[in-house]
Write a protein that holds these residues in place. Structure first.
Motif, short mmCIF file in Angstrom:
data_model
loop_
_atom_site.label_atom_id
_atom_site.label_comp_id
_atom_site.label_asym_id
_atom_site.label_seq_id
_atom_site.Cartn_x
_atom_site.Cartn_y
_atom_site.Cartn_z
N MET A 1 31.73 17.34 61.90
CA MET A 1 30.96 18.54 62.14
C MET A 1 31.39 19.62 61.14
O MET A 1 32.57 19.82 60.90
CB MET A 1 31.19 19.02 63.57
N VAL A 2 30.41 20.31 60.59
CA VAL A 2 30.66 21.34 59.58
C VAL A 2 31.05 22.64 60.28
O VAL A 2 30.36 23.09 61.20
CB VAL A 2 29.40 21.55 58.71
N PRO A 3 32.14 23.27 59.85
CA PRO A 3 32.54 24.55 60.47
C PRO A 3 31.51 25.65 60.20
O PRO A 3 30.82 25.64 59.17
CB PRO A 3 33.87 24.89 59.79
N ILE A 4 31.44 26.60 61.12
CA ILE A 4 30.46 27.67 60.98
C ILE A 4 30.77 28.56 59.78
O ILE A 4 29.86 29.18 59.21
CB ILE A 4 30.38 28.50 62.28
N ALA A 5 32.02 28.60 59.37
CA ALA A 5 32.39 29.44 58.22
C ALA A 5 31.66 29.00 56.96
O ALA A 5 31.30 29.84 56.13
CB ALA A 5 33.89 29.39 58.00
N TYR A 6 31.42 27.70 56.81
CA TYR A 6 30.68 27.22 55.64
C TYR A 6 29.26 27.75 55.62
O TYR A 6 28.75 28.15 54.58
CB TYR A 6 30.66 25.70 55.62
N TYR A 7 28.61 27.76 56.78
CA TYR A 7 27.25 28.29 56.87
C TYR A 7 27.23 29.78 56.57
O TYR A 7 26.31 30.28 55.91
CB TYR A 7 26.65 28.02 58.25
N MET B 1 26.42 27.19 67.28
CA MET B 1 27.80 27.31 67.72
C MET B 1 27.89 27.64 69.21
O MET B 1 28.73 27.09 69.93
CB MET B 1 28.52 28.39 66.91
N TRP B 2 27.04 28.52 69.68
CA TRP B 2 27.08 28.94 71.07
C TRP B 2 26.17 28.12 71.97
O TRP B 2 26.03 28.43 73.16
CB TRP B 2 26.72 30.42 71.19
N HIS B 3 25.52 27.11 71.43
CA HIS B 3 24.61 26.24 72.18
C HIS B 3 23.53 27.05 72.90
O HIS B 3 23.23 26.83 74.07
CB HIS B 3 25.38 25.36 73.17
N GLN B 4 22.96 28.00 72.17
CA GLN B 4 21.89 28.84 72.69
C GLN B 4 20.63 28.60 71.88
O GLN B 4 20.68 28.47 70.66
CB GLN B 4 22.27 30.32 72.61
N ILE B 5 19.51 28.57 72.54
CA ILE B 5 18.23 28.38 71.85
C ILE B 5 17.64 29.72 71.42
O ILE B 5 16.74 29.76 70.58
CB ILE B 5 17.25 27.60 72.75
N SER B 6 18.17 30.82 71.94
CA SER B 6 17.58 32.13 71.67
C SER B 6 17.67 32.50 70.19
O SER B 6 16.76 33.15 69.67
CB SER B 6 18.24 33.20 72.53
#
Length: 100
Positions: free
Chosen positions: A1-7, A52-57
């Protein structure tokens, strides 16, 4: 899984490229594309945080931003075409609509 920091780093790079091109370039089309690039960088951050937060919003918000960007592209390109027909140039420095 790619870390959010890369995005987030990728989004920051894309946004910086868009902001730099917006400030440096003098062509209306290039400025328009720079604004779209900045919008897509912000969309990337929304999608990354939503994942990351598993939210669809966040993804729903990106959908609405893309709809507004598509409408803005249609209206913006129509204005650019009308501007080119009147002034025969797309250079921002040479376009002055207040003078005849």
């Amino acid at each position: 899984m790619v870390p959010i920091a890369y995005y987030l780093v990728l989004a920051a790079i894309l946004f910086s490229i868009g902001a730099g091109a917006f400030l440096i370039k003098r062509n209306v089309i290039t400025i328009f594309m720079s604004i779209e690039l900045m919008l897509n960088a912000v969309n990337l951050t929304f999608v990354a945080f939503a994942h990351m937060w598993h939210q669809i919003s966040g993804q729903i918000f990106v959908f609405f931003v893309m709809v507004v960007a598509a409408a803005e592209a249609a209206v913006g390109l129509a204005i650019i075409i009308a501007l080119f027909r009147v002034r025969q140039t797309l250079n921002v420095d040479q376009v002055n609509l207040l003078k005849n």
